[in-house]
Motif scaffolding. Structure first.
Motif, short mmCIF file in Angstrom:
data_model
loop_
_atom_site.label_atom_id
_atom_site.label_comp_id
_atom_site.label_asym_id
_atom_site.label_seq_id
_atom_site.Cartn_x
_atom_site.Cartn_y
_atom_site.Cartn_z
N PHE A 1 61.55 42.17 47.96
CA PHE A 1 60.78 40.98 47.64
C PHE A 1 59.77 40.70 48.74
CE2 PHE A 1 64.09 38.56 44.80
CZ PHE A 1 64.23 39.70 44.03
N ALA A 2 58.67 40.07 48.37
CA ALA A 2 57.66 39.69 49.35
C ALA A 2 57.13 38.31 49.01
CB ALA A 2 56.53 40.70 49.38
N VAL A 3 57.15 37.43 49.98
CA VAL A 3 56.64 36.08 49.79
C VAL A 3 55.25 35.98 50.42
CG1 VAL A 3 57.77 35.23 51.90
CG2 VAL A 3 57.15 33.61 50.08
N SER A 4 54.36 35.26 49.77
CA SER A 4 53.01 35.08 50.29
C SER A 4 52.48 33.72 49.86
CB SER A 4 52.08 36.20 49.79
OG SER A 4 52.00 36.18 48.38
N ARG A 5 51.33 33.38 50.37
CA ARG A 5 50.72 32.11 50.01
C ARG A 5 49.21 32.28 49.98
NH1 ARG A 5 52.48 27.82 54.22
NH2 ARG A 5 50.69 26.65 53.40
N ASP A 6 48.57 31.55 49.08
CA ASP A 6 47.12 31.51 48.99
C ASP A 6 46.73 30.06 49.11
OD1 ASP A 6 44.43 31.47 48.27
OD2 ASP A 6 44.66 33.07 46.80
N ASP A 7 46.35 29.66 50.31
CA ASP A 7 46.05 28.25 50.54
C ASP A 7 44.87 27.78 49.71
OD1 ASP A 7 46.97 27.98 54.11
OD2 ASP A 7 48.12 28.40 52.30
N ALA A 8 43.91 28.65 49.45
CA ALA A 8 42.74 28.26 48.66
C ALA A 8 43.12 27.92 47.22
CB ALA A 8 41.71 29.37 48.68
N LYS A 9 44.21 28.53 46.75
CA LYS A 9 44.65 28.29 45.38
C LYS A 9 45.85 27.35 45.32
CE LYS A 9 43.01 32.75 43.60
NZ LYS A 9 43.39 34.01 42.92
N SER A 10 46.28 26.85 46.48
CA SER A 10 47.44 25.95 46.54
C SER A 10 48.66 26.56 45.86
CB SER A 10 47.12 24.59 45.89
OG SER A 10 46.10 23.94 46.61
N THR A 11 48.84 27.85 46.07
CA THR A 11 49.89 28.58 45.36
C THR A 11 50.65 29.49 46.31
OG1 THR A 11 48.58 28.53 43.32
CG2 THR A 11 50.39 30.10 43.42
N ALA A 12 51.96 29.47 46.17
CA ALA A 12 52.82 30.42 46.85
C ALA A 12 53.33 31.43 45.82
CB ALA A 12 53.99 29.71 47.52
N PHE A 13 53.64 32.63 46.30
CA PHE A 13 54.05 33.70 45.41
C PHE A 13 55.34 34.34 45.91
CE2 PHE A 13 50.15 33.70 43.05
CZ PHE A 13 49.16 33.35 43.98
N LEU A 14 56.09 34.87 44.96
CA LEU A 14 57.24 35.70 45.29
C LEU A 14 57.12 36.97 44.44
CD1 LEU A 14 59.88 35.90 46.92
CD2 LEU A 14 61.07 35.12 44.86
N GLN A 15 56.74 38.04 45.09
CA GLN A 15 56.66 39.34 44.43
C GLN A 15 58.03 39.99 44.48
OE1 GLN A 15 53.98 40.93 42.87
NE2 GLN A 15 55.50 42.48 42.29
N MET A 16 58.58 40.30 43.33
CA MET A 16 59.92 40.86 43.24
C MET A 16 59.83 42.27 42.67
SD MET A 16 62.00 37.52 41.85
CE MET A 16 61.24 37.60 40.23
N ASN A 17 60.17 43.24 43.49
CA ASN A 17 60.13 44.64 43.09
C ASN A 17 61.53 45.22 43.01
OD1 ASN A 17 57.26 44.56 43.19
ND2 ASN A 17 57.31 45.00 45.38
N ASN A 18 61.65 46.32 42.29
CA ASN A 18 62.93 47.01 42.16
C ASN A 18 64.04 46.01 41.82
OD1 ASN A 18 64.81 49.07 42.18
ND2 ASN A 18 65.08 49.03 44.40
N LEU A 19 63.81 45.24 40.78
CA LEU A 19 64.76 44.21 40.40
C LEU A 19 66.11 44.80 40.00
CD1 LEU A 19 62.33 41.90 38.43
CD2 LEU A 19 63.76 41.19 40.36
N LYS A 20 67.14 44.04 40.28
CA LYS A 20 68.51 44.44 39.97
C LYS A 20 69.15 43.37 39.09
CE LYS A 20 68.97 46.64 44.51
NZ LYS A 20 69.78 46.71 45.76
N PRO A 21 70.15 43.73 38.30
CA PRO A 21 70.82 42.71 37.48
C PRO A 21 71.34 41.53 38.29
CG PRO A 21 71.43 44.89 36.73
CD PRO A 21 70.63 45.09 37.99
N GLU A 22 71.74 41.78 39.52
CA GLU A 22 72.25 40.69 40.35
C GLU A 22 71.16 39.74 40.82
OE1 GLU A 22 72.81 43.98 40.75
OE2 GLU A 22 72.87 44.53 42.89
N ASP A 23 69.91 40.06 40.53
CA ASP A 23 68.81 39.13 40.82
C ASP A 23 68.66 38.09 39.72
OD1 ASP A 23 66.92 41.92 42.05
OD2 ASP A 23 67.99 40.41 43.24
N THR A 24 69.40 38.23 38.64
CA THR A 24 69.32 37.27 37.55
C THR A 24 69.73 35.89 38.03
OG1 THR A 24 69.76 38.93 35.86
CG2 THR A 24 70.27 36.64 35.30
N ALA A 25 68.84 34.91 37.82
CA ALA A 25 69.07 33.55 38.29
C ALA A 25 67.89 32.68 37.87
CB ALA A 25 69.21 33.51 39.81
#
Length: 122
Positions: free
Chosen positions: A68-92
């Protein structure tokens, strides 16, 4: 009134990627730190990742580090969570939160989004 709205959740298969977004309105996005948490029924809210305002490396839970990678774009007032190689235990249900410091303690965050469901199947 500060509001956080998450989007980007959905259904995925193991190994897939999803990107969650968290848009802030009614406040100064630049002033906050942002955390991502997740929760499954019957369990406590679990820390996933957090990003500060400054040039400090983000913090990740061991269970998602390297995927996973967290980032932010202050110009867009948005934070992101990029989730790669997802696993069933990531279900939530995934929540974003804003506060005045990066911390793994959910009680230290001031504002929360409504949550977005992520379901990962085999």
């Amino acid at each position: 009134q500060v509001q956080l709205v998450e989007s980007g959740g959905g259904l995925a298969q193991a190994g897939d990627s999803l990107r969650l977004s968290c848009e802030l309105s009614g406040g100064n996005f630049n002033a906050y730190y942002y955390g991502w948490f997740r929760q499954t029924p019957g369990l406590e809210r679990e820390f996933v990742a957090a990003i500060s305002r400054r040039r400090v490396p983000p913090d990740y839970a061991d269970s998602v580090k390297g995927r996973f990678a967290v980032s932010r774009d202050d110009a867009k007032s948005t934070a992101f969570l990029q989730m790669n190689n997802l696993k069933p235990e990531d279900t939530a249900v995934y929540f974003c939160a804003s506060g005045s410091t990066t911390t793994r303690n959910p009680e230290m965050y001031d504002y929360w989004g409504q949550g977005t469901q992520v379901t990962v199947s085999l």
